[in-house]
Design an enzyme around this catalytic site. Structure first.
Site, PDB file in Angstrom:
ATOM      1  CG  ASP A 170      22.355   1.179   8.180  1.00  0.00           C
ATOM      2  OD1 ASP A 170      21.785   0.145   7.711  1.00  0.00           O
ATOM      3  OD2 ASP A 170      21.912   1.992   8.883  1.00  0.00           O
ATOM      4  CB  ILE A 171      22.094   5.321  11.131  1.00  0.00           C
ATOM      5  CG1 ILE A 171      22.136   6.466  11.999  1.00  0.00           C
ATOM      6  CG2 ILE A 171      21.281   4.356  12.005  1.00  0.00           C
ATOM      7  CD1 ILE A 171      21.203   7.279  11.993  1.00  0.00           C
TER       8      ILE A 171
ATOM      9  CE1 TYR B   6       5.816  -2.025   6.583  1.00  0.00           C
ATOM     10  CE2 TYR B   6       7.687  -0.346   6.664  1.00  0.00           C
ATOM     11  CZ  TYR B   6       6.900  -1.455   6.245  1.00  0.00           C
ATOM     12  OH  TYR B   6       7.952  -2.286   5.345  1.00  0.00           O
TER      13      TYR B   6
HETATM   14  C1  VAH Z   1       6.856  -5.790   8.498  1.00  0.00           C
HETATM   15  N1  VAH Z   1       8.368  -7.242   7.470  1.00  0.00           N
HETATM   16  O1  VAH Z   1       6.699  -6.987   9.199  1.00  0.00           O
HETATM   17  C2  VAH Z   1       7.724  -5.893   7.194  1.00  0.00           C
HETATM   18  C3  VAH Z   1       6.922  -6.026   6.002  1.00  0.00           C
HETATM   19  C4  VAH Z   1       4.664  -7.144   4.895  1.00  0.00           C
HETATM   20  C5  VAH Z   1       5.656  -7.101   6.084  1.00  0.00           C
HETATM   21  O2  VAH Z   1       6.386  -4.680   5.709  1.00  0.00           O
HETATM   22  O3  VAH Z   1       6.764  -4.782   8.925  1.00  0.00           O
END
Ligand code: VAH
Length: 315
Positions: free
Chosen positions: A32-33, A140
């Site tokens: 890990d970093i 994300y």
């Molecule tokens: C988040 N724990 O909250 C992660 C996950 C579905 C949730 O991807 O971003």
């Protein structure tokens, strides 16, 4: 040997410990970093690494004769909204590094986590199917959707044996939450024991797909141990165990901590949660490689509170 990149994260920590339990501590290289918790750092070999640097991953693979890699390093949904460019860079460059190393024959088998965050506001919210509309509205989620497309492309074009799971929210007690939207479901247990109350950043009726860490680890190892011919989906498998709301978790906690008080003050993470499904259809994972969950909300709550009692030594 096995290499875990992002071994200090919420899933990485417990995945490393479990794989060491099964394969022996020196069979698993953690990287890990940054340093991880004491239990992880004392459990076997550790290497500092930046998951965005191809050469440093290649060096560890050569030095330790690595065959299998689990890429668990990523920036999660809430933090990703604060640092969009960084989230995209980390989540995508780290994936390209390991996909290209696998394409070069340097990695035999690769695990890469996706998330229910690949689904967006236009996705059917109940019993979300394996194949459906996906218009993620978080950085994300966009990175996870793009990542799934690349995993399937590298499998079809170059025969890379990469396997992936769309994790729901994951509840665990060994590590502190890391910038996710589902972290309320982790923090609430710690606070219930430490201060007897919790202010939830999601509204009481925010229903989300969730899973206890033990189930998530079992599924991860199960998909990696499965015969390649049984992995029929090379983007990423839906995976689920239960769905619950902050109110339902609070009620479970009150059965064990009667004086526990909950309040609700939603923040920017409410919009993220509202864009995600409420429940997931994971029948393909169950039929293709025998997935089945063991923890429901009652069993999870008992396990969380018992483990945290021990951790905090609360009488
Ligand atoms: C988040 N724990 O909250 C992660 C996950 C579905 C949730 O991807 O971003």
């Amino acid at each position: 040997r096995i290499l875990i990149i992002g071994a200090c994260g919420q899933i990485g920590t417990e995945l490393t410990l479990k794989l060491r339990e099964i394969n022996g501590k020196n069979a698993v290289i953690a990287s890990d970093i940054r340093e991880g918790n004491k239990e992880l750092m004392n459990s076997g070999p550790f290497e500092f690494i930046n998951a965005m640097e191809y050469d440093s991953i290649l060096k560890i693979i050569d030095d330790f004769n690595i065959t299998d890699v689990y890429l668990m390093a990523a920036m999660l949904s809430a933090t990703g909204e604060k640092f969009p460019a960084k989230a995209w860079e980390l989540n995508m460059n780290s994936l390209f590094n390991v996909l290209n190393l696998a394409k070069e024959g340097k990695i035999k088998k690769l695990f890469w986590p996706s998330s229910i965050a690949v689904f967006g506001p236009t996705t059917p919210k109940e019993n979300t199917p394996q194949e459906t509309i996906m218009e993620p509205s978080t950085v994300y989620g966009i990175s996870k959707q793009a990542g799934e497309r690349w995993c399937e492309y590298y499998f079809n074009k170059f025969g890379v044996d990469v396997r992936s799971i769309r994790y729901p929210g994951i509840i665990s007690w060994k590590t502190n939450p890391g910038g996710g939207t589902t972290d309320y479901a982790v923090e609430i247990y710690h606070n219930a024991l430490l201060i007897g109350k919790y202010s939830s950043f999601l509204k009481k009726d925010t229903k989300l797909p969730m899973m206890y860490m033990d189930d998530a680890i079992e599924a991860t190892i199960k998909i990696m141990d499965a015969d390649a011919k049984d992995i029929k989906i090379r983007s990423s498998y839906n995976l689920a165990a239960m769905s619950f709301t902050p109110e339902e978790i609070a009620n479970e906690i009150k059965k064990i901590v009667p004086e526990f008080k909950i309040s609700y003050h939603s923040d920017f993470r409410q919009n993220i949660a509202d864009s995600w499904p409420k429940s997931i259809d994971d029948s393909r994972a169950r039929q293709d490689w025998g997935w089945e969950h063991k923890f429901d909300i009652k069993k999870m709550s008992e396990s969380m509170l018992n483990s945290l009692h021990t951790k905090y030594d609360v009488l």
